[in-house]
Design a protein around this motif. Structure first.
Motif, PDB file in Angstrom:
ATOM      1  N   LYS A   1      -1.922   3.857   2.827  1.00  0.00           N
ATOM      2  CA  LYS A   1      -2.361   2.675   3.830  1.00  0.00           C
ATOM      3  C   LYS A   1      -4.037   2.529   4.459  1.00  0.00           C
ATOM      4  N   TYR A   2      -4.356   1.391   4.655  1.00  0.00           N
ATOM      5  CA  TYR A   2      -5.597   1.155   5.302  1.00  0.00           C
ATOM      6  C   TYR A   2      -5.143   0.787   6.852  1.00  0.00           C
ATOM      7  N   TRP A   3      -5.689   1.428   7.660  1.00  0.00           N
ATOM      8  CA  TRP A   3      -5.547   1.018   9.115  1.00  0.00           C
ATOM      9  C   TRP A   3      -6.817   1.375  10.058  1.00  0.00           C
TER      10      TRP A   3
ATOM     11  N   SER B   1      -2.719  -7.926  11.899  1.00  0.00           N
ATOM     12  CA  SER B   1      -3.310  -6.778  11.324  1.00  0.00           C
ATOM     13  C   SER B   1      -4.780  -6.684  11.990  1.00  0.00           C
TER      14      SER B   1
ATOM     15  N   SER C   1      -9.491 -10.839   4.618  1.00  0.00           N
ATOM     16  CA  SER C   1      -8.505  -9.701   4.985  1.00  0.00           C
ATOM     17  C   SER C   1      -8.606  -8.565   4.158  1.00  0.00           C
ATOM     18  N   GLY C   2      -8.933  -7.303   4.779  1.00  0.00           N
ATOM     19  CA  GLY C   2      -9.019  -5.892   4.106  1.00  0.00           C
ATOM     20  C   GLY C   2      -8.311  -5.979   2.990  1.00  0.00           C
ATOM     21  N   SER C   3      -7.105  -5.846   3.128  1.00  0.00           N
ATOM     22  CA  SER C   3      -6.002  -5.641   1.892  1.00  0.00           C
ATOM     23  C   SER C   3      -6.080  -6.798   0.948  1.00  0.00           C
TER      24      SER C   3
ATOM     25  N   ALA D   1       0.902  -1.251   0.125  1.00  0.00           N
ATOM     26  CA  ALA D   1      -0.043   0.043   0.015  1.00  0.00           C
ATOM     27  C   ALA D   1       0.821   1.187  -0.053  1.00  0.00           C
TER      28      ALA D   1
ATOM     29  N   ASP E   1       4.787  -1.806   6.222  1.00  0.00           N
ATOM     30  CA  ASP E   1       3.402  -2.314   6.459  1.00  0.00           C
ATOM     31  C   ASP E   1       3.440  -2.675   7.969  1.00  0.00           C
ATOM     32  N   ALA E   2       2.517  -3.486   8.497  1.00  0.00           N
ATOM     33  CA  ALA E   2       2.573  -4.052   9.901  1.00  0.00           C
ATOM     34  C   ALA E   2       3.800  -5.127  10.150  1.00  0.00           C
TER      35      ALA E   2
ATOM     36  N   HIS F   1      -5.898  -3.488  13.700  1.00  0.00           N
ATOM     37  CA  HIS F   1      -7.020  -2.751  13.206  1.00  0.00           C
ATOM     38  C   HIS F   1      -7.977  -2.518  14.459  1.00  0.00           C
TER      39      HIS F   1
ATOM     40  N   MET G   1      -0.226   3.387  15.154  1.00  0.00           N
ATOM     41  CA  MET G   1       0.077   1.917  15.747  1.00  0.00           C
ATOM     42  C   MET G   1       0.897   2.093  17.152  1.00  0.00           C
TER      43      MET G   1
ATOM     44  N   ARG H   1     -15.082  -6.044   7.752  1.00  0.00           N
ATOM     45  CA  ARG H   1     -13.823  -5.516   7.160  1.00  0.00           C
ATOM     46  C   ARG H   1     -14.336  -4.115   6.255  1.00  0.00           C
TER      47      ARG H   1
ATOM     48  N   ARG I   1      -7.578  -5.514  -2.393  1.00  0.00           N
ATOM     49  CA  ARG I   1      -6.680  -5.043  -3.551  1.00  0.00           C
ATOM     50  C   ARG I   1      -5.829  -6.028  -4.459  1.00  0.00           C
TER      51      ARG I   1
END
Ligand code: PMV
Length: 346
Positions: free
Chosen positions: A40-42, A213, A162-164, A37, A303-304, A217, A267, A50, A167
């Motif tokens: 980012k999605y967080w 993640s 999983s959200g990502s 990403a 990322d995470a 979240h 975070m 989600r 994509r």
């Protein structure tokens, strides 16, 4: 590790044939690429569905992939799962079963399945392994169940795992929008060949992260910085998308660094705090600034996890890889060009 040669199955005609064959056999194999990403999605608006707190923008990583086979089998009492040839039970199997349950409900199918998944990159350490995993699972599962799903429906299904992963379904550079269950899907804003950016993933740890993640979240709202992060996303995304479409890395780079740092600030200021970096992560951030002052057009995002993604043009990749390998604590550098969509391969 799996064979890195991917069969060319991307034509529409070949895909149609594979979807028909999968429905007959109740078995399908799909591959999907992880994605990095840039915006980012967080944090979620709705954890169960989600539905993300903000839109995000990413690039699929064509050299890395997860390959998943789903076989519905009437002799199985329950779903079974192997990841990289190891039998897996517990929460990971439960998460896969939950995704397959959505497919079974839609297909009115009661059969359990055997799921075999393998990846050619380290999983669980900030290379979006769950994105590739749930995109591949959604495509293979839907096809094996005899469903005919278009890209939007597959992106939505993958998002539930999983959200990502939403994509990792369309090709190339993708944007995932907010909204309701039906409209929060990802779409491609440019195909992989539009711009040959490189993501050089600098591996500083291969350990599985302590807080994944999904748990992360849920903590986002406990940070007093999350509201400010979300409020600024629309502007950052607009600038990033315009720069990407103009193939302008010197405008895009500072935005992706800023967006990653704001996410990590959220975070680190959550309760309890999440610290994903290790000292080598910080050393790479500082080295990136140094390399830029010496003329390299390279920017970082994270990322995470502790691993750092260095984004640059193809012509500078070799120099950046050589420089990154010299930093003490760097274990490996995995280079990737933009990747295609999630698709059936058998
Ligand atoms: O899809 P998840 O739940 O693994 O969340 C991914 C979160 C980040 O990788 C940190 C950011 C992103 O947009 O990919």
């Amino acid at each position: 590790m799996v064979d890195n040669t991917l069969p060319d199955s991307s034509s529409n005609k070949k895909q149609l044939h594979l979807w028909e064959q999968a429905a007959r056999r109740q078995q399908a194999t799909a591959i999907a690429h992880p994605n990095i990403a840039f915006i980012k999605y967080w944090g979620n608006e709705d954890d169960g569905l989600r539905l993300p707190a903000n839109p995000s923008l990413s690039m699929n990583l064509g050299s890395l992939y997860t390959k998943t086979t789903v076989t519905f089998d009437q002799s199985l009492p329950n779903d079974t799962l192997t990841i990289n040839h190891q039998a897996v039970t517990g929460p990971a199997l439960k998460r896969v079963t939950t995704s397959l349950d959505l497919i079974r409900a839609e297909a009115s199918l009661q059969l359990a399945a055997h799921i075999e998944s393998e990846s050619n990159f380290p999983i669980g350490s900030g290379i979006a392994s769950s994105a590739a995993a749930f995109a591949a699972l959604s495509v293979a599962g839907a096809a094996a169940a005899g469903l005919h799903m278009d890209e939007a429906a597959l992106s939505r299904l993958a998002r539930r795992g999983s959200g990502s992963a939403s994509r990792s379904v369309p090709a190339g550079y993708c944007r995932w929008d907010t909204g309701t269950d039906l409209i929060s899907i990802a779409t491609s804003i440019a195909p992989p060949e539009y711009w040959g950016l490189r993501d050089l993933v600098v591996i500083v740890s291969q350990e599985h992260k302590a807080v994944g993640s999904t748990g992360g979240h849920q903590l986002a709202q406990t940070s007093s910085l999350q509201a400010a992060r979300v409020a600024g996303v629309a502007k950052r995304l607009q600038v990033c998308q315009e720069a990407l479409l103009a193939r302008d890395l010197s405008t895009m780079g500072p935005i992706i660094e800023e967006d990653a740092i704001i996410m990590h600030a959220v975070m680190m200021s959550s309760r309890p705090p999440l610290y994903y970096w290790n000292p080598t992560t910080m050393a790479i951030i500082q080295a990136t600034q140094q390399w830029r002052s010496e003329g390299l057009g390279v920017y970082f995002t994270i990322d995470a996890g502790p691993n750092v993604h260095l984004i640059c043009e193809a012509c500078q990749a070799e120099a950046v890889i050589a420089a990154a390998r010299k930093i003490p604590g760097v274990k490996d550098v995995i280079a990737s060009e933009p990747g295609g969509s999630a698709r059936l391969v058998a």
